[in-house]
Design an enzyme around this catalytic site. Structure first.
Site, PDB file in Angstrom:
ATOM      1  N   ASP A 142     -41.890 -56.933  42.146  1.00  0.00           N
ATOM      2  CA  ASP A 142     -41.596 -57.285  41.335  1.00  0.00           C
ATOM      3  C   ASP A 142     -39.925 -57.431  41.126  1.00  0.00           C
ATOM      4  O   ASP A 142     -38.999 -57.316  42.025  1.00  0.00           O
ATOM      5  CB  ASP A 142     -42.059 -56.217  40.179  1.00  0.00           C
ATOM      6  CG  ASP A 142     -41.902 -57.318  38.856  1.00  0.00           C
ATOM      7  OD1 ASP A 142     -41.474 -58.864  39.048  1.00  0.00           O
ATOM      8  OD2 ASP A 142     -42.744 -57.069  37.816  1.00  0.00           O
ATOM      9  N   TYR A 143     -39.730 -58.136  40.892  1.00  0.00           N
ATOM     10  CA  TYR A 143     -38.116 -58.438  40.297  1.00  0.00           C
ATOM     11  C   TYR A 143     -36.733 -57.715  40.940  1.00  0.00           C
ATOM     12  O   TYR A 143     -37.392 -56.619  39.935  1.00  0.00           O
ATOM     13  CB  TYR A 143     -37.596 -59.351  39.110  1.00  0.00           C
ATOM     14  CG  TYR A 143     -36.338 -60.379  38.667  1.00  0.00           C
ATOM     15  CD1 TYR A 143     -36.778 -61.808  39.425  1.00  0.00           C
ATOM     16  CD2 TYR A 143     -35.027 -59.377  38.678  1.00  0.00           C
ATOM     17  CE1 TYR A 143     -35.216 -62.644  39.061  1.00  0.00           C
ATOM     18  CE2 TYR A 143     -33.747 -60.184  39.071  1.00  0.00           C
ATOM     19  CZ  TYR A 143     -34.595 -61.584  39.233  1.00  0.00           C
ATOM     20  OH  TYR A 143     -33.360 -62.784  38.569  1.00  0.00           O
TER      21      TYR A 143
END
Length: 738
Positions: free
Chosen positions: A264-265
């Site tokens: 994820d980010y």
């Protein structure tokens, strides 16, 4: 491209080129070199890496995608195209209900068709893969991302997980440019943060993780999802992005997942903040060894893997394995033959927001809405009634949910627009009543995107107009809710009530003594305990998307029937959370007599049960269950038994009923839930008609993780329950023989 060609391509690549394939960047890095200077400097990445990067995300529109891909390929020495990914959760231009609303349809076939449309629109615009579905099981509505989940139950979430993957990907990615690659997220247990606080710690037993939280991810993997995104949280004290047990032992080895695992980010970099990595070099080592294939929006892989391999700290074979996974996905998508994958402005014009797509959005919206209360038959609204539509959501177009980032809001049908099509103008009155929020600062940085400057004089006019409209009406339809940005990522809340000024508006209107139909637009279950007796009807609309107004109006005026059922429980109070239907019994359950009234498992100030339970939802008709029967009272491993029930529509309107099967394992080597959903069927029944609904019970349906952590069924007595919700059930017993 054949596999041997792909392997030859990999062999021809330099180590730097292979590492670059593991880098996932946002579209801003692919602007002109002048405009990309800021983003490059922010994460410390070179132009050379950008020119070889494996993927880009959140670039939208065929024209823009084709431009970026064309420019990229001009610089590519090996002719390897970019992978184009995006956050397309439940709609591109045509927006369907938020996933929590889709869960309330209890209709996986409908949801699959909705995701086919999402894939069609998305692929027309150049995007080749989506970060969806999110299948995190959620039992704490304080967590803002409950809106992205389909609910609190492992079985139901697994069914929807499989349906969404099949909808996005179709049968085979490489045979249709109308499909897109699916990325299941967030692996794993992201929906169980302590305190319901975003990005917070998750801690649970391996048994609970496997029994409740992992099944929906595995359903996606078994359905062929091409990507898995790691979660931000810890699992047994280790962040998911650096968790070898989770990514290699379970996902890749135990489940046999062969696709791409991406972070994820910035989650790779966050291994440092978690405290398990000393620096970015250490974070890169942990992540690649754990089984991460692609690093989103950091320079951790780009700037450190080369050094780690050259020093011998990390084997180059790990980089080769990850790069090959990325290349294989690109090959499955047919990008080496057509790097644009059929994207075109002409196709966009035909596909986006087409009449067929809007028709499906209306159907999904209508099936997602749940009727929670309907006293004295206030609904459906009769043609001779004068109606006042009041509230901040009465004519609001931002009703698609936080993650509908490419929604065409001008195309959204508001509640007012929909209701005006169903009633005579002389019998319809409208007033805003109040803004959604009085203090928009609670939205933090999201407030800057909104008009928040209503002055005191305007507020007085809103209220005055509302009272005037209500006084002229026979029925008040009151559209309230939390702000769209009060749910979603980064939107954890400790108070789950409606805004105070909305409650004040409700109180003032209730003094008129007229029936009020309350329609709630929310991304989570709210606490409705204090207002449930002030209104005649409650309609939980969630955020239904593009066709909201048309779908709701048809329901309110009886042009179609309600069929939605809750996929998550509504608490009496925040202090009751987590509250869910499939809890364990305790040694001192409230239901068992013989103990002192005080010394049992209960609250002094609230009931144990939720306000509205899992599986609950009303209809304009009534369904009567009778004659629950088993084909045999017992069965052995390898055999099956049949469970049947008769369901009669005793009302005057045709309706769709969701017949729900629950099972309780009475005695196990470990404590088992008081009931577990094991099947459901959505059936249409005409007035006066009786339908026999049949379920097949197998040994596989009874399996769980035993004391020895074996996934199997244990012989003994079981209780089978069938009914209209988790708390309204007929029961019978059967035995699984040794």
């Amino acid at each position: 491209m054949k596999e041997e060609q792909l392997l030859h391509l990999l062999d021809s690549m330099t180590l730097e080129e292979k590492i670059a394939q593991l880098v996932l960047l946002t579209g801003e890095f692919f602007d002109s070199e002048e405009r990309s200077i800021g983003p490059k400097q922010k994460i410390g990445i070179t132009q050379d890496v950008i020119d070889m990067a494996g993927a880009v995300y959140n670039v939208f529109g065929a024209e823009e995608v084709v431009k970026i891909q064309s420019n990229y390929l001009k610089k590519s020495k090996k002719g390897i195209p970019l992978l184009i990914l995006a956050d397309i959760i439940h709609g591109y231009k045509t927006v369907f209900p938020i996933p929590l609303g889709l869960g309330s349809t209890w209709n996986p076939d409908l949801v699959r068709k909705c995701m086919e449309i999402v894939a069609d629109e998305t692929s027309a615009s150049g995007v080749q893969g989506t970060f969806s579905p999110m299948v995190d099981l959620v039992r704490d509505p304080r967590w803002g991302r409950v809106m992205e989940s389909t609910g609190e139950d492992a079985f139901l979430n697994s069914v929807f997980s499989a349906a969404m993957v099949k909808g996005f990907q179709g049968e085979r990615l490489d045979t249709s440019n109308r499909s897109i690659a699916s990325c299941v997220k967030h692996f794993a247990a992201y929906g169980a943060p302590e305190g319901g606080r975003e990005y917070n710690t998750v801690d649970m037993s391996e048994r609970r993780l496997r029994q409740d939280y992992l099944p929906a991810y595995k359903a996606a993997v078994d359905s062929g999802c091409e990507m898995v995104m790691t979660s931000f949280n810890t699992v047994d004290g280790v962040p998911a992005t650096g968790n070898k047990w989770l990514l290699r032992d379970i996902l890749k080895e135990e489940w046999g997942f062969e696709g791409v695992v991406l972070s994820d980010y910035a989650a790779t970099q966050e291994l440092i903040l978690h405290g398990v990595a000393e620096d970015e070099l250490d974070a890169a080592r942990l992540a690649i060894e754990a089984g991460l294939d692609m690093d989103m929006k950091t320079s951790v892989f780009a700037n450190n893997l080369l050094e780690l391999v050259n020093k011998g700290t990390v084997s180059e074979s790990l980089v080769d394995q990850a790069a090959l996974r990325v290349l294989r996905l690109k090959n499955k998508l047919g990008l080496f033959e057509d790097p644009y994958r059929g994207a075109s402005v002409e196709r966009e014009q035909v596909t986006l927001l087409s009449e067929n797509n809007r028709k499906m959005a209306r159907e999904a919206a209508a099936q997602s809405v749940v009727l929670l209360k309907n006293d004295k038959g206030v609904l459906p609204i009769q043609p001779d009634k004068k109606v006042a539509l009041i509230g901040p959501y009465s004519d609001e177009k931002m009703i698609c949910g936080m993650w509908a980032i490419q929604a065409e809001y001008e195309a959204v049908v508001t509640l007012k627009e929909g209701m005006k099509r169903q009633t005579a103008e002389a019998s319809f009155f409208h007033a805003k009543g109040c803004d959604i929020l009085e203090d928009y600062s609670v939205l933090g940085g999201m407030a800057k995107y909104l008009k928040t400057d209503t002055n005191p004089e305007e507020k007085e006019v809103y209220l005055s107009d509302a009272m005037q409209a209500a006084e002229q009406s026979d029925v008040i339809v009151l559209a309230l809710g939390e702000h769209m940005f009060q749910s979603g990522e980064g939107a954890s809340r400790t108070e789950l009530s409606l805004p105070e000024h909305q409650l004040t508006l409700l109180d003032k209107l209730s003094l008129l003594g007229k029936p009020i139909v309350l329609i709630l637009f929310t991304g989570r279950p709210l606490v409705l305990t204090g207002l449930v007796n002030k209104v005649a009807s409650i309609v939980q609309a969630w955020y239904p998307g593009t066709e909201t107004g048309n779908a709701l109006a048809e329901l309110l005026y009886g042009k179609r029937n309600f069929s939605g059922k809750l996929s998550i429980s509504f608490p009496h109070s925040v202090g009751q959370i987590p509250v869910y239907y499939n809890e364990f019994s305790t040694g001192r359950p409230l239901s068992v007599s013989g103990r002192s009234e005080r010394f049992v498992s209960k609250y002094l100030d609230a009931p144990n049960a939720p306000l509205f339970p899992f599986g609950y939802g009303l209809s304009y008709t009534n369904f009567e269950y009778s004659d629950l029967r088993l084909s045999h009272p017992s069965f052995s491993y390898g055999d099956t038994i049949q469970l049947s029930v008769d369901v009669t529509n005793t009302g005057e309107m045709s309706g769709a009923e969701i017949v729900q099967l629950y099972i309780r394992d009475v005695t196990g080597s470990v404590v088992r839930p008081v009931k577990e959903l094991k099947g459901f069927q959505k059936v249409n029944i005409e007035p006066g008609e009786t339908l026999t609904v049949l379920f097949i019970i197998t040994e596989e349906l009874l399996r769980f993780y035993t004391l020895e952590m074996e996934y199997k069924a244990e012989p003994g007595k079981f209780i089978a329950m069938i009914g209209t919700s988790s708390d309204s059930l007929l029961e019978t017993e059967f035995t699984l023989l040794p």
